[in-house]
Motif scaffolding. Structure first.
Motif, PDB file in Angstrom:
ATOM      1  N   TYR A   1       0.794  -1.205  -0.079  1.00  0.00           N
ATOM      2  CA  TYR A   1       0.052   0.085   0.069  1.00  0.00           C
ATOM      3  C   TYR A   1       0.911   1.256  -0.006  1.00  0.00           C
ATOM      4  N   PHE A   2       1.886   1.159   0.688  1.00  0.00           N
ATOM      5  CA  PHE A   2       2.715   2.600   0.723  1.00  0.00           C
ATOM      6  C   PHE A   2       3.693   2.400  -0.080  1.00  0.00           C
ATOM      7  N   TYR A   3       4.603   1.308  -0.451  1.00  0.00           N
ATOM      8  CA  TYR A   3       5.644   1.422  -1.334  1.00  0.00           C
ATOM      9  C   TYR A   3       5.465   0.940  -2.882  1.00  0.00           C
ATOM     10  N   GLY A   4       4.101   0.237  -3.023  1.00  0.00           N
ATOM     11  CA  GLY A   4       3.719  -0.243  -4.142  1.00  0.00           C
ATOM     12  C   GLY A   4       4.590  -1.590  -4.551  1.00  0.00           C
ATOM     13  N   ILE A   5       4.214  -2.006  -5.895  1.00  0.00           N
ATOM     14  CA  ILE A   5       4.963  -3.429  -6.395  1.00  0.00           C
ATOM     15  C   ILE A   5       6.366  -2.975  -6.722  1.00  0.00           C
ATOM     16  N   ASP A   6       7.204  -3.704  -6.250  1.00  0.00           N
ATOM     17  CA  ASP A   6       8.762  -3.417  -6.465  1.00  0.00           C
ATOM     18  C   ASP A   6       9.163  -2.005  -6.187  1.00  0.00           C
TER      19      ASP A   6
ATOM     20  N   CYS B   1       4.387  15.243  19.347  1.00  0.00           N
ATOM     21  CA  CYS B   1       4.167  14.914  17.944  1.00  0.00           C
ATOM     22  C   CYS B   1       4.441  13.591  17.715  1.00  0.00           C
ATOM     23  N   PHE B   2       3.771  13.205  16.522  1.00  0.00           N
ATOM     24  CA  PHE B   2       4.021  11.954  16.071  1.00  0.00           C
ATOM     25  C   PHE B   2       4.807  12.016  14.876  1.00  0.00           C
ATOM     26  N   THR B   3       5.614  11.076  14.273  1.00  0.00           N
ATOM     27  CA  THR B   3       6.002  11.051  12.865  1.00  0.00           C
ATOM     28  C   THR B   3       5.346   9.974  12.224  1.00  0.00           C
ATOM     29  N   VAL B   4       4.598  10.136  10.943  1.00  0.00           N
ATOM     30  CA  VAL B   4       3.815   9.041  10.393  1.00  0.00           C
ATOM     31  C   VAL B   4       4.327   8.882   9.164  1.00  0.00           C
ATOM     32  N   LEU B   5       4.078   7.729   8.565  1.00  0.00           N
ATOM     33  CA  LEU B   5       4.267   7.268   7.248  1.00  0.00           C
ATOM     34  C   LEU B   5       3.075   7.450   6.536  1.00  0.00           C
ATOM     35  N   ALA B   6       2.822   7.877   5.445  1.00  0.00           N
ATOM     36  CA  ALA B   6       1.779   8.141   4.763  1.00  0.00           C
ATOM     37  C   ALA B   6       2.028   8.088   3.171  1.00  0.00           C
ATOM     38  N   PRO B   7       0.997   7.914   2.414  1.00  0.00           N
ATOM     39  CA  PRO B   7       1.120   7.790   0.908  1.00  0.00           C
ATOM     40  C   PRO B   7       1.305   9.046   0.427  1.00  0.00           C
ATOM     41  N   SER B   8       0.939  10.190   0.848  1.00  0.00           N
ATOM     42  CA  SER B   8       0.846  11.612   0.308  1.00  0.00           C
ATOM     43  C   SER B   8       1.525  12.319   1.152  1.00  0.00           C
ATOM     44  N   PRO B   9       2.104  13.835   0.798  1.00  0.00           N
ATOM     45  CA  PRO B   9       2.686  14.432   1.444  1.00  0.00           C
ATOM     46  C   PRO B   9       1.518  15.308   2.548  1.00  0.00           C
ATOM     47  N   ARG B  10       2.261  16.184   3.489  1.00  0.00           N
ATOM     48  CA  ARG B  10       1.292  16.766   4.401  1.00  0.00           C
ATOM     49  C   ARG B  10       0.470  17.786   3.574  1.00  0.00           C
TER      50      ARG B  10
ATOM     51  N   LEU C   1     -10.354   7.155   3.928  1.00  0.00           N
ATOM     52  CA  LEU C   1      -9.748   7.890   2.973  1.00  0.00           C
ATOM     53  C   LEU C   1      -8.320   7.291   2.540  1.00  0.00           C
ATOM     54  N   GLY C   2      -7.887   6.500   3.633  1.00  0.00           N
ATOM     55  CA  GLY C   2      -6.423   6.008   3.261  1.00  0.00           C
ATOM     56  C   GLY C   2      -5.979   5.496   4.897  1.00  0.00           C
ATOM     57  N   TYR C   3      -4.730   5.327   4.793  1.00  0.00           N
ATOM     58  CA  TYR C   3      -3.956   4.830   6.113  1.00  0.00           C
ATOM     59  C   TYR C   3      -2.555   5.428   6.330  1.00  0.00           C
ATOM     60  N   VAL C   4      -2.061   5.533   7.636  1.00  0.00           N
ATOM     61  CA  VAL C   4      -0.967   5.984   7.964  1.00  0.00           C
ATOM     62  C   VAL C   4      -0.329   4.958   8.915  1.00  0.00           C
ATOM     63  N   VAL C   5       0.943   5.076   9.223  1.00  0.00           N
ATOM     64  CA  VAL C   5       1.362   4.281  10.131  1.00  0.00           C
ATOM     65  C   VAL C   5       2.279   5.340  11.170  1.00  0.00           C
ATOM     66  N   ILE C   6       2.089   5.125  12.398  1.00  0.00           N
ATOM     67  CA  ILE C   6       3.142   5.926  13.506  1.00  0.00           C
ATOM     68  C   ILE C   6       4.517   5.225  13.441  1.00  0.00           C
ATOM     69  N   THR C   7       5.275   5.942  12.938  1.00  0.00           N
ATOM     70  CA  THR C   7       6.787   5.439  12.867  1.00  0.00           C
ATOM     71  C   THR C   7       7.463   6.013  14.048  1.00  0.00           C
ATOM     72  N   ALA C   8       7.147   6.892  14.704  1.00  0.00           N
ATOM     73  CA  ALA C   8       8.022   7.690  15.731  1.00  0.00           C
ATOM     74  C   ALA C   8       7.111   8.388  16.776  1.00  0.00           C
ATOM     75  N   ILE C   9       7.520   8.578  17.942  1.00  0.00           N
ATOM     76  CA  ILE C   9       6.516   9.311  18.862  1.00  0.00           C
ATOM     77  C   ILE C   9       7.674  10.172  19.747  1.00  0.00           C
ATOM     78  N   ASP C  10       7.291  11.371  19.703  1.00  0.00           N
ATOM     79  CA  ASP C  10       8.233  12.384  20.660  1.00  0.00           C
ATOM     80  C   ASP C  10       7.038  13.204  21.595  1.00  0.00           C
ATOM     81  N   MET C  11       7.291  12.523  22.941  1.00  0.00           N
ATOM     82  CA  MET C  11       6.320  13.007  24.129  1.00  0.00           C
ATOM     83  C   MET C  11       6.788  14.417  24.419  1.00  0.00           C
ATOM     84  N   GLU C  12       7.970  14.805  24.415  1.00  0.00           N
ATOM     85  CA  GLU C  12       8.312  16.097  24.622  1.00  0.00           C
ATOM     86  C   GLU C  12       8.034  17.291  23.632  1.00  0.00           C
ATOM     87  N   LYS C  13       8.193  16.963  22.350  1.00  0.00           N
ATOM     88  CA  LYS C  13       7.598  18.004  21.438  1.00  0.00           C
ATOM     89  C   LYS C  13       6.158  17.605  21.199  1.00  0.00           C
TER      90      LYS C  13
END
Length: 427
Positions: free
Chosen positions: A306-311, A400-409, A386-398
């Protein structure tokens, strides 16, 4: 007879009604080419002299009605072997007859301006239900039909990622290499790998999916006449059997195809209304049972695709999202034990309730559906995603989450629905 496929390639001569079967078990790419004749993969025609690539985990069956020659090779390896074989025992003729019966129902529906056939395919796990769905959809599309393919097998996710149920309109045969991955399906968030986790939510979403398909059919005669083909999960006992009957009722099916399960065939014939045709079909000899680990690997591969496609043909985005910019929910809350309730009070059914989830490190690597709902006050549970994201990192001090998404912010909407599924983004 099985033959070893070498790195340089091996040619297979298929006679009429032969089927060449192979499974890609290595981590390398396998290239297949039809050099002569006519052949098809799950109902989709092969182009002559075109090289098709299949990656690890792919299961391929080339069938020919007229005879053909297929070449299979490993372009990047020398000396490595893989096993492929030609089978003369195949249920394809029965599957073609099933397609012909569905087409007769479509012709009658077209003449009388009525609804086309609605067929559901049921049976235990690993008997080829998804494959038969693909064959029937492809054959219909080759005749100019546009059947709706409804996939309610949440453990596999043929139209979208696992943990969802959904549907798509099949207006052209599926791609031999990529299946239906390039199409935009209608999807609803379920969030689990099996209906057993939350049967109340599962049934609610099936009812909702059936309603949407009915609305789509009313707006298009072509869609209405072409009908619906429904793929199910392999849960056929106890509550699973009741789900099959309820699903057949929700979609108002005309035909039930039972694969390789005589007991289920007889039970459904007994319990379903007399106007519903129930038929028993054999499974293909190429179908093999998968272990729990291989099922897990297949789910991971589907999410990665879903995120990276075929090959790795797609390029997803990583960006930060503030805690305050999103609202996170999980659908379904555990039932409180009676000992925790006031005397005489019954536990509330929370299986379809949206429960707020606070940001914490426990959300790391979870998959989230991005709901199309505008606010939490909307009917989030029955709203499509509409689609899906994965939370790849979490910064409790800041905060905020870092998300992997198929489209830009930015994210298209701010309501995220948490899944039980996790995905490790390892390149």
């Amino acid at each position: 007879m099985a033959e070893e496929v070498t790195g340089e390639g091996t040619k297979f001569d298929l006679k009429p009604n032969d089927e060449l079967r192979f499974e890609v078990e290595t981590k390398q790419t396998v290239v297949m080419e039809m050099t002569h004749g006519k052949g098809e993969v799950f109902g989709a025609e092969l182009a002559k002299n075109k090289k098709y690539k299949f990656n690890s985990g792919a299961k391929v069956a080339v069938y020919t009605w007229h005879g053909c020659q297929i070449k299979i090779s490993f372009p990047n390896l020398v000396g490595t072997t893989e096993v492929a074989y030609i089978s003369k025992e195949t249920p394809m003729l029965m599957y073609l007859n099933t397609h012909a019966a569905l087409e007769q129902m479509r012709l009658k529906a077209d003449e009388e301006n009525m609804r086309g056939p609605r067929a559901i395919i049921v049976g235990p796990t690993d008997v080829g239900k998804s494959t038969l769905c693909r064959i029937l959809c492809n054959y219909a599309a080759r005749l100019g039909r546009a059947p709706i393919f409804a996939d309610i097998d949440v453990g596999q996710g043929q139209t979208d990622i696992p943990g969802t149920i959904g549907a798509l309109s099949v207006e052209r045969p599926s791609d031999v290499e990529e299946d239906y991955s390039q199409l935009s399906p209608l999807s609803f968030h379920f969030g689990h790998k099996t209906p057993q986790t939350n049967t109340a939510l599962y049934e609610l979403l099936i009812q909702r999916l059936a309603e949407v398909i009915n609305m789509r059919s009313e707006k298009s005669k072509r869609t209405n006449v072409s009908g619906v083909i429904i793929n199910t999960c392999g849960w056929i006992r106890g509550a699973g059997y009741e789900l099959i009957k309820n699903t057949a009722g929700a979609f108002e099916v005309d035909l039930v195809m039972v694969i390789d399960q005589e007991r289920l065939f007889n039970e459904l014939k007994r319990d379903l209304p007399h106007f519903v045709h129930v038929v028993l079909l054999p499974k293909s000899g190429g179908v093999v049972e998968r272990s729990q680990s291989s099922r897990g690997e297949a789910r991971d591969a589907k999410i990665r695709e879903y995120f990276y496609g075929i090959d790795n043909s797609l390029y997803p985005h990583n960006f930060e999202v503030k805690f305050t910019d999103v609202k996170i929910f999980k659908i379904g809350a555990p039932v409180l034990p009676e000992s925790c309730l006031p005397l005489g009070m019954k536990a509330e059914d929370n299986k379809t309730k949206q429960v707020p989830v606070m940001p914490s490190m426990s959300l790391l690597h979870h998959v989230f559906s991005v709901s199309a709902a505008n606010s939490p006050e909307d009917n989030v549970v029955e709203t499509n995603v509409l689609g899906y994201v994965v939370i790849t990192a979490i910064d409790m001090e800041k905060q905020c989450f870092t998300v992997l998404a198929p489209s830009p912010r930015p994210l298209p909407k701010n309501i995220l629905l948490m899944m039980d599924l996790q995905f490790m983004d390892i390149k």
